[in-house]
Design a protein around this motif. Structure first.
Motif, PDB file in Angstrom:
ATOM      1  N   LEU A   1       0.841  -1.206   0.000  1.00  0.00           N
ATOM      2  CA  LEU A   1       0.000   0.000   0.000  1.00  0.00           C
ATOM      3  C   LEU A   1       0.873   1.251   0.000  1.00  0.00           C
ATOM      4  N   ALA A   2       1.936   1.236   0.788  1.00  0.00           N
ATOM      5  CA  ALA A   2       2.852   2.385   0.851  1.00  0.00           C
ATOM      6  C   ALA A   2       3.583   2.603  -0.469  1.00  0.00           C
ATOM      7  N   LEU A   3       3.771   1.539  -1.258  1.00  0.00           N
ATOM      8  CA  LEU A   3       4.433   1.659  -2.563  1.00  0.00           C
ATOM      9  C   LEU A   3       3.489   2.145  -3.660  1.00  0.00           C
ATOM     10  N   GLY A   4       2.184   2.158  -3.383  1.00  0.00           N
ATOM     11  CA  GLY A   4       1.234   2.653  -4.379  1.00  0.00           C
ATOM     12  C   GLY A   4       0.199   1.645  -4.837  1.00  0.00           C
ATOM     13  N   ALA A   5       0.196   0.434  -4.267  1.00  0.00           N
ATOM     14  CA  ALA A   5      -0.829  -0.548  -4.600  1.00  0.00           C
ATOM     15  C   ALA A   5      -2.125  -0.192  -3.892  1.00  0.00           C
ATOM     16  N   SER A   6      -3.212  -0.839  -4.286  1.00  0.00           N
ATOM     17  CA  SER A   6      -4.497  -0.646  -3.616  1.00  0.00           C
ATOM     18  C   SER A   6      -5.139  -2.005  -3.372  1.00  0.00           C
ATOM     19  N   VAL A   7      -6.022  -2.064  -2.376  1.00  0.00           N
ATOM     20  CA  VAL A   7      -6.750  -3.299  -2.084  1.00  0.00           C
ATOM     21  C   VAL A   7      -7.994  -3.351  -2.967  1.00  0.00           C
ATOM     22  N   VAL A   8      -8.168  -4.479  -3.658  1.00  0.00           N
ATOM     23  CA  VAL A   8      -9.327  -4.694  -4.519  1.00  0.00           C
ATOM     24  C   VAL A   8     -10.361  -5.558  -3.805  1.00  0.00           C
ATOM     25  N   ASP A   9      -9.891  -6.600  -3.116  1.00  0.00           N
ATOM     26  CA  ASP A   9     -10.791  -7.529  -2.439  1.00  0.00           C
ATOM     27  C   ASP A   9     -10.043  -8.183  -1.285  1.00  0.00           C
ATOM     28  N   ASP A  10     -10.565  -8.058  -0.101  1.00  0.00           N
ATOM     29  CA  ASP A  10      -9.917  -8.608   1.088  1.00  0.00           C
ATOM     30  C   ASP A  10     -10.567  -9.943   1.438  1.00  0.00           C
ATOM     31  N   GLN A  11      -9.816 -11.017   1.253  1.00  0.00           N
ATOM     32  CA  GLN A  11     -10.298 -12.378   1.512  1.00  0.00           C
ATOM     33  C   GLN A  11      -9.708 -12.964   2.793  1.00  0.00           C
TER      34      GLN A  11
END
Length: 122
Positions: free
Chosen positions: A82-92
């Motif tokens: 997340l800190a690198l720029g990714a995002s969460v799409v679906d938390d399983q």
């Protein structure tokens, strides 16, 4: 003689920019000749080639990476990404600690973060 997969190629808008993100994710350097603005960028050790194309991403990936953290937990890895720029799409993730997190890189390509080997008890 058979064939081998030399690279997994990812179409993207900014080859160098996206390769830089994945270089940080994988802690692997870009090819020594790659520079900002290049139409292609390679993470040679991972065999991943990024190629700039004019088309935008329009659908879910048919192929994606499943990442397994090596020196941290799944949840620690999710926070790092997340800190690198990714995002969460679906938390399983499940209450018992199992499960995975579907994330997207800065251009929207999905990938999963699984539990580490230690978390699996392997």
């Amino acid at each position: 003689m058979t064939s081998l997969i030399r690279h997994v190629t990812i179409d993207c808008a900014d080859a160098y920019g996206l390769a830089t993100f994945w270089s940080k994710v994988l802690d692997q350097p870009l090819h020594e000749e790659d520079e900002p603005g290049d139409p292609m960028a390679l993470i040679e050790a991972a065999g991943v080639l990024f190629v700039s194309v004019p088309e935008t991403k329009t659908a879910k990936n048919r192929v994606h990476f499943d990442l397994q953290p090596q020196d941290r937990t799944r949840d620690e890895e999710v926070e790092r990404l997340l800190a690198l720029g990714a995002s969460v799409v679906d938390d399983q993730r499940r209450p018992d600690g199992t499960g995975w997190v579907v994330m997207a890189d800065p251009e929207g390509n999905e990938f999963c973060v699984e539990r580490s080997q230690a978390e699996r008890g392997e």
